[in-house]
Design an enzyme around this catalytic site. Structure first.
Site, PDB file in Angstrom:
ATOM      1  N   GLY A  47       0.644  -1.236   0.041  1.00  0.00           N
ATOM      2  CA  GLY A  47       0.143  -0.085   0.097  1.00  0.00           C
ATOM      3  C   GLY A  47       1.065   1.176   0.007  1.00  0.00           C
ATOM      4  O   GLY A  47       1.650   1.516  -0.943  1.00  0.00           O
ATOM      5  N   GLU A  48       0.666   2.106   0.896  1.00  0.00           N
ATOM      6  CA  GLU A  48       1.554   3.261   1.227  1.00  0.00           C
ATOM      7  C   GLU A  48       2.092   3.160   2.548  1.00  0.00           C
ATOM      8  O   GLU A  48       1.460   3.356   3.421  1.00  0.00           O
ATOM      9  CB  GLU A  48       0.649   4.432   1.007  1.00  0.00           C
ATOM     10  CG  GLU A  48       1.550   5.876   0.743  1.00  0.00           C
ATOM     11  CD  GLU A  48       2.517   5.613  -0.293  1.00  0.00           C
ATOM     12  OE1 GLU A  48       2.567   5.339  -1.239  1.00  0.00           O
ATOM     13  OE2 GLU A  48       3.715   6.217   0.123  1.00  0.00           O
ATOM     14  N   SER A  49       3.646   3.088   2.845  1.00  0.00           N
ATOM     15  CA  SER A  49       4.019   2.945   3.774  1.00  0.00           C
ATOM     16  C   SER A  49       3.641   4.072   4.767  1.00  0.00           C
ATOM     17  O   SER A  49       3.758   3.952   5.976  1.00  0.00           O
ATOM     18  CB  SER A  49       5.399   2.694   3.812  1.00  0.00           C
ATOM     19  OG  SER A  49       6.161   3.619   3.190  1.00  0.00           O
ATOM     20  N   CYS A  79       5.840  -5.522   0.083  1.00  0.00           N
ATOM     21  CA  CYS A  79       6.333  -4.235  -0.561  1.00  0.00           C
ATOM     22  C   CYS A  79       6.172  -3.053   0.593  1.00  0.00           C
ATOM     23  O   CYS A  79       7.181  -2.811   1.457  1.00  0.00           O
ATOM     24  CB  CYS A  79       5.143  -3.696  -1.701  1.00  0.00           C
ATOM     25  SG  CYS A  79       5.646  -2.613  -2.707  1.00  0.00           S
ATOM     26  N   ARG A 106      13.128   2.913  -0.004  1.00  0.00           N
ATOM     27  CA  ARG A 106      11.580   3.100  -0.591  1.00  0.00           C
ATOM     28  C   ARG A 106      11.912   3.594  -1.952  1.00  0.00           C
ATOM     29  O   ARG A 106      12.628   4.149  -2.481  1.00  0.00           O
ATOM     30  CB  ARG A 106      10.828   4.149   0.057  1.00  0.00           C
ATOM     31  CG  ARG A 106      10.450   3.813   1.433  1.00  0.00           C
ATOM     32  CD  ARG A 106       9.553   5.015   1.980  1.00  0.00           C
ATOM     33  NE  ARG A 106       8.449   5.152   1.320  1.00  0.00           N
ATOM     34  CZ  ARG A 106       7.721   6.371   1.312  1.00  0.00           C
ATOM     35  NH1 ARG A 106       8.374   7.389   1.966  1.00  0.00           N
ATOM     36  NH2 ARG A 106       6.487   6.345   0.888  1.00  0.00           N
ATOM     37  N   ILE A 134       5.714  -2.606  -7.752  1.00  0.00           N
ATOM     38  CA  ILE A 134       5.029  -1.422  -7.822  1.00  0.00           C
ATOM     39  C   ILE A 134       5.561  -0.399  -6.984  1.00  0.00           C
ATOM     40  O   ILE A 134       5.291  -0.512  -5.790  1.00  0.00           O
ATOM     41  CB  ILE A 134       3.420  -1.657  -7.589  1.00  0.00           C
ATOM     42  CG1 ILE A 134       2.812  -2.846  -8.558  1.00  0.00           C
ATOM     43  CG2 ILE A 134       2.762  -0.475  -7.732  1.00  0.00           C
ATOM     44  CD1 ILE A 134       1.430  -3.376  -7.945  1.00  0.00           C
ATOM     45  N   ARG A 135       6.144   0.483  -7.494  1.00  0.00           N
ATOM     46  CA  ARG A 135       6.925   1.392  -6.747  1.00  0.00           C
ATOM     47  C   ARG A 135       7.647   0.915  -5.485  1.00  0.00           C
ATOM     48  O   ARG A 135       7.413   1.048  -4.266  1.00  0.00           O
ATOM     49  CB  ARG A 135       5.856   2.604  -6.316  1.00  0.00           C
ATOM     50  CG  ARG A 135       5.439   3.503  -7.456  1.00  0.00           C
ATOM     51  CD  ARG A 135       4.268   4.326  -6.760  1.00  0.00           C
ATOM     52  NE  ARG A 135       4.853   5.411  -5.867  1.00  0.00           N
ATOM     53  CZ  ARG A 135       4.305   5.449  -4.842  1.00  0.00           C
ATOM     54  NH1 ARG A 135       3.169   4.921  -4.393  1.00  0.00           N
ATOM     55  NH2 ARG A 135       5.015   6.280  -3.890  1.00  0.00           N
ATOM     56  N   HIS A 171       4.829  -8.145  -5.139  1.00  0.00           N
ATOM     57  CA  HIS A 171       3.587  -8.263  -4.884  1.00  0.00           C
ATOM     58  C   HIS A 171       3.058 -10.004  -5.502  1.00  0.00           C
ATOM     59  O   HIS A 171       2.155  -9.909  -6.142  1.00  0.00           O
ATOM     60  CB  HIS A 171       2.635  -7.484  -5.516  1.00  0.00           C
ATOM     61  CG  HIS A 171       2.683  -6.090  -4.785  1.00  0.00           C
ATOM     62  ND1 HIS A 171       1.870  -5.596  -3.700  1.00  0.00           N
ATOM     63  CD2 HIS A 171       3.335  -4.914  -5.161  1.00  0.00           C
ATOM     64  CE1 HIS A 171       1.969  -4.379  -3.421  1.00  0.00           C
ATOM     65  NE2 HIS A 171       3.077  -3.738  -4.323  1.00  0.00           N
ATOM     66  N   GLU A 173       0.718 -11.646  -4.335  1.00  0.00           N
ATOM     67  CA  GLU A 173      -0.924 -11.702  -4.071  1.00  0.00           C
ATOM     68  C   GLU A 173      -1.490 -11.261  -5.296  1.00  0.00           C
ATOM     69  O   GLU A 173      -2.680 -11.459  -5.509  1.00  0.00           O
ATOM     70  CB  GLU A 173      -1.214 -11.050  -3.019  1.00  0.00           C
ATOM     71  CG  GLU A 173      -1.361  -9.180  -3.032  1.00  0.00           C
ATOM     72  CD  GLU A 173       0.123  -8.804  -2.604  1.00  0.00           C
ATOM     73  OE1 GLU A 173       1.080  -9.451  -2.604  1.00  0.00           O
ATOM     74  OE2 GLU A 173       0.091  -7.558  -2.868  1.00  0.00           O
TER      75      GLU A 173
HETATM   76  N1  GLN Z   1       5.973   2.951  -2.899  1.00  0.00           N
HETATM   77  C1  GLN Z   1       5.273   2.706  -1.526  1.00  0.00           C
HETATM   78  C2  GLN Z   1       5.812   3.067  -0.138  1.00  0.00           C
HETATM   79  O1  GLN Z   1       6.863   3.550  -0.106  1.00  0.00           O
HETATM   80  C3  GLN Z   1       5.132   0.995  -1.557  1.00  0.00           C
HETATM   81  C4  GLN Z   1       4.258   0.622  -2.737  1.00  0.00           C
HETATM   82  C5  GLN Z   1       3.553  -0.539  -2.768  1.00  0.00           C
HETATM   83  O2  GLN Z   1       3.341  -1.158  -1.588  1.00  0.00           O
HETATM   84  N2  GLN Z   1       3.320  -1.217  -3.762  1.00  0.00           N
HETATM   85  O3  GLN Z   1       5.251   2.738   0.805  1.00  0.00           O
END
Ligand code: GLN
Length: 187
Positions: A47-49, A79, A106, A134-135, A171, A173
């Site tokens: 997600g987004e940390s 991630c 990150r 993904i990022r 990921h 999943e």
């Molecule tokens: N770039 C996101 C972060 O720094 C992580 C991306 C992801 O979980 N797919 O949290």
């Protein structure tokens, strides 16, 4: 049979839940710390940390998750979840849970547009796993007890394990391949 807790504060917890359920595992989506009382393992999804970190503080998850980790419960971060497990990250925000002896960078591949897929062997799990980044973060440093399960061609680890703790930059999943989930259920 074991109950898999999937931290459901933010990110792709539904996708993890679906894969575990397809393997016949019982899943519990966790939104409050006391819901972790009867789980046997825990997943921190991607997600987004920065958001995850804030929600973990606001809802009082930090100490309970650390306690579960030190009691030996299997915990897997994917991630953003990997970022949360790290002892250290290369920037000052977010503050990770500091559970695993790794340093993580990150967004190591750049922006959203630099997301990609690559088939990579995962030691002891799969010879040919389609890893979706993904990022994604990468692991910069690992402590002596950390086993590297997979790395990129340039040598940066992207899947690591330290005893009961598992972290993947990608990921699983989203790959339509449940082998990493199966591996985690067997930890
Ligand atoms: N770039 C996101 C972060 O720094 C992580 C991306 C992801 O979980 N797919 O949290």
């Amino acid at each position: 049979m074991s109950v898999v807790g999937v931290l459901a504060l933010q990110g792709d917890f539904e996708e993890h839940t679906a894969v575990f359920e397809s393997l016949g595992a019982e899943c519990k989506q966790i939104r409050l710390p006391e819901q972790m009382n009867d789980i046997d393992r825990l997943v921190i999804p991607g997600g987004e940390s920065t958001t995850l970190s804030r929600l973990c503080s606001n809802y009082g998850f930090r100490d309970p998750i650390k306690t579960l980790a030190s009691s030996g419960m299997p915990i897997w971060g994917t991630c953003a979840g990997m970022i949360m497990l790290a002892d250290k990250i290369t920037e000052s925000d977010p503050i990770p849970l500091q559970i695993m002896d790794i340093e993580v960078q990150r967004n190591a591949f750049g922006r959203q547009i630099d997301s990609f897929e690559q088939i990579i062997p995962l030691q002891g799990i799969a010879e040919d796993f389609n890893c979706i980044f993904i990022r994604a973060p990468i692991v910069m440093e690992t402590g002596p007890a950390v086993n590297i399960i997979a790395e990129l061609d340039n040598g940066n680890p992207i899947a690591v394990q330290e005893g009961n703790l598992l972290a993947t930059s990608f990921h699983p999943e989203l790959s339509n391949d449940s082998r990493v989930h199966k591996y985690f259920l067997d930890l």
